[in-house]
Write an enzyme that holds these catalytic residues in place. Structure first.
Site, PDB file in Angstrom:
ATOM      1  N   GLU A   1       0.901  -1.349   0.012  1.00  0.00           N
ATOM      2  CA  GLU A   1       0.207  -0.062   0.137  1.00  0.00           C
ATOM      3  C   GLU A   1       0.945   1.256  -0.011  1.00  0.00           C
ATOM      4  O   GLU A   1       0.754   1.903   0.951  1.00  0.00           O
ATOM      5  CB  GLU A   1      -1.033  -0.074   1.120  1.00  0.00           C
ATOM      6  CG  GLU A   1      -2.035  -1.294   1.023  1.00  0.00           C
ATOM      7  CD  GLU A   1      -3.078  -1.112   2.465  1.00  0.00           C
ATOM      8  OE1 GLU A   1      -2.969  -0.089   3.262  1.00  0.00           O
ATOM      9  OE2 GLU A   1      -3.995  -1.535   2.251  1.00  0.00           O
TER      10      GLU A   1
ATOM     11  N   GLU B   1      -5.618  -8.602   1.232  1.00  0.00           N
ATOM     12  CA  GLU B   1      -6.233  -8.127   2.461  1.00  0.00           C
ATOM     13  C   GLU B   1      -7.579  -7.919   2.522  1.00  0.00           C
ATOM     14  O   GLU B   1      -8.038  -7.100   1.695  1.00  0.00           O
ATOM     15  CB  GLU B   1      -5.462  -6.877   3.092  1.00  0.00           C
ATOM     16  CG  GLU B   1      -3.970  -6.937   3.667  1.00  0.00           C
ATOM     17  CD  GLU B   1      -3.286  -5.819   4.303  1.00  0.00           C
ATOM     18  OE1 GLU B   1      -4.010  -4.905   4.669  1.00  0.00           O
ATOM     19  OE2 GLU B   1      -2.150  -5.654   4.411  1.00  0.00           O
TER      20      GLU B   1
HETATM   21  C1  GAL Z   1      -3.804  -2.226   5.766  1.00  0.00           C
HETATM   22  C2  GAL Z   1      -2.348  -2.371   6.366  1.00  0.00           C
HETATM   23  C3  GAL Z   1      -2.408  -3.385   7.141  1.00  0.00           C
HETATM   24  C4  GAL Z   1      -3.310  -3.176   8.375  1.00  0.00           C
HETATM   25  C5  GAL Z   1      -4.840  -3.353   7.787  1.00  0.00           C
HETATM   26  C6  GAL Z   1      -5.879  -2.749   8.666  1.00  0.00           C
HETATM   27  O1  GAL Z   1      -3.788  -0.799   5.285  1.00  0.00           O
HETATM   28  O2  GAL Z   1      -1.623  -2.982   5.067  1.00  0.00           O
HETATM   29  O3  GAL Z   1      -1.151  -3.349   7.881  1.00  0.00           O
HETATM   30  O4  GAL Z   1      -3.122  -2.269   9.275  1.00  0.00           O
HETATM   31  O5  GAL Z   1      -4.903  -2.142   6.737  1.00  0.00           O
HETATM   32  O6  GAL Z   1      -5.903  -1.361   8.833  1.00  0.00           O
END
Ligand code: GAL
Length: 455
Positions: free
Chosen positions: A174, A362
């Site tokens: 990201e 994710e």
């Molecule tokens: C994403 C990030 C993760 C985690 C997740 C939840 O932006 O890659 O490390 O924090 O969000 O907030």
């Protein structure tokens, strides 16, 4: 709220080749912040700053994955996951950012990788999940063009050390978030603000993204190389011309800025004219060097955003209307629960024919979990995952280009500026005793996955 019984899907419905995994990040889980020769990262420093992190939390110990990796990988296996995405702490491998390699750091990741493989779990490595060595930040960090050389060295060291066994790689996690929150808003490490920091940081991240890909391609035979992007469906707050135009602009900034250059499309300057200000940082061959033919793109989706025009916000003239002001279901992060966003993002990125494969690297949610008896009955998370998965399946059935799904995240962990307050895990952690307990969502997910090997 819907009843759980209504959910009939299982992993088999996604097809045998669909990849299932969990995602984590080094700084959020490892702890052992100064053990075995590790150098400090920007997050080690940021967490010492008063008021930078909720409740003054730090990640000196966190989940102590450094010592408990075997327990966690065994737990993962018992829950039927066969892919594990984790990141490498740059400062554990190269405590001075560049130069001498810290052998115990390399050994730690060798142990993790080998143990995954012994358990039949495929390791997926993210090179950079936000924890830059502090020594490099002292020289300007991502705003310094030398980052391209520093990052190349780190990438080469990792490729040489782990490339014989690790075949799945992600270059950056990201870039919009670590440059936006870290170098523009100042709410993440290193806490820098202003457009003049964000712009070079963003452009250098785009160059490193491609350069990292090229180094891996050369050094690792049969590598599957990707990189990851945050993305959210962007909707105008009001149906008027100004808000609609604002939504297109915010979409260009949040969802297109970092990957269109990799595809050879340049920066989305037409829809986000503020990006013209990148020009002074762009050297002659840069737009050529930004290109890389990734094997997959990791998309990370949690929510959608509603945006409106605002004269008060300099340069961008746009404002995100918080979910809590919109009377919608939210998570503890104040993110709207909006499952169609993941479908729409898969659809959006599937529209780019240059993208070979999309993997959801994710997706997940933080809710107020309560430990009752000996378990956590996190029904909201179960429903969240089910409803998002329905959308992913719909995308797949509609012929869109999605090939895998990784849950964020395995255990509760250090959630950056929010500290330990939002819990995202399928597995609960008692941060005093470090005891792991599978939540109802973790049990549900392992049940969901148990069908995948059946005929
Ligand atoms: C994403 C990030 C993760 C985690 C997740 C939840 O932006 O890659 O490390 O924090 O969000 O907030």
């Amino acid at each position: 709220m819907r009843e759980q019984e209504e959910f009939f899907l299982n992993a088999q419905d996604f097809g045998k080749k669909f990849m299932w995994g969990v995602s984590t990040a080094a700084f959020q889980i490892e702890g052992a912040y100064n053990i075995d020769g590790k150098g400090p990262s920007i997050w080690d420093k940021f967490t010492t700053k008063p008021k930078a992190v909720l409740n003054g939390d730090n990640a000196k110990v966190s989940c102590d994955f450094y010592n408990k990796y075997k327990e966690d990988i065994l737990l993962m296996k018992s829950m039927n996951f066969d892919n594990y995405r984790f990141s490498i702490s740059w400062a554990r491998i190269l405590p001075n950012g560049i130069g001498s390699v810290n052998d115990p750091g390399v050994q730690f990741y060798n142990n993790v990788i080998n143990f995954c493989l012994e358990q039949g779990i495929t390791p997926w490595v993210t090179l950079y999940h936000w924890d830059l060595p502090q020594v490099l930040e002292d020289k300007g960090g991502w705003t310094n063009r030398n980052i391209i050389g520093w990052f190349s060295e780190f990438t080469q060291v990792c490729a040489n050390a782990f490339g014989d066994r690790v075949k799945h790689w992600m270059v950056l996690n990201e870039p919009m978030v670590f440059t936006g929150a870290g170098y523009f808003l100042g709410v993440h490490a290193p806490g820098k603000k202003r457009l003049k920091n964000f712009l070079p940081a963003a452009h250098h991240a785009v160059l490193c993204q491609a350069e990292g890909g090229r180094i891996l391609r050369k050094a690792v035979p049969n590598a599957v190389i990707g990189t990851t992007f945050s993305c959210s469906q962007i909707t105008p707050y009001r149906q008027n011309k100004r808000d609609r135009k604002t939504a297109i602009k915010v979409d260009a900034l949040l969802n297109r800025l970092f990957f269109e250059p990799a595809l050879g499309l340049g920066y989305p300057v037409k829809d986000a004219p503020v990006l013209k200000k990148l020009q002074p940082y762009i050297k002659a061959s840069d737009m050529e060097d930004c290109k890389f033919d990734f094997d997959f793109i990791g998309i990370q989706n949690y929510t959608r955003e509603k945006v409106k025009y605002s004269i008060l916000v300099p340069y961008i003239r746009a404002k995100i209307v918080k979910a809590s002001k919109r009377n919608v279901q939210t998570t503890l992060m104040d993110w709207e629960v909006y499952p169609p966003s993941i479908y729409n993002m898969i659809k959006k990125y599937s529209g780019y024919t240059q993208i070979k494969k999309i993997i959801i690297t994710e997706n997940g949610a933080a809710f107020k979990d309560t430990f009752t008896g000996d378990t956590v009955n996190d029904t909201e998370r179960v429903h969240f995952l089910q409803r998002y998965l329905e959308q992913v399946l719909k995308a797949k059935q509609d012929g869109l280009n999605v090939h895998g799904y990784f849950v964020w995240t395995f255990t509760d962990n250090f959630e950056w500026a929010e500290g330990y307050y939002p819990r995202f895990g399928l597995v609960h952690i008692n941060f005093k005793t470090l005891k792991r307990t599978i939540k109802a969502s973790g049990k549900w997910f392992s049940q969901f996955l148990s069908s995948k090997n059946q005929q």
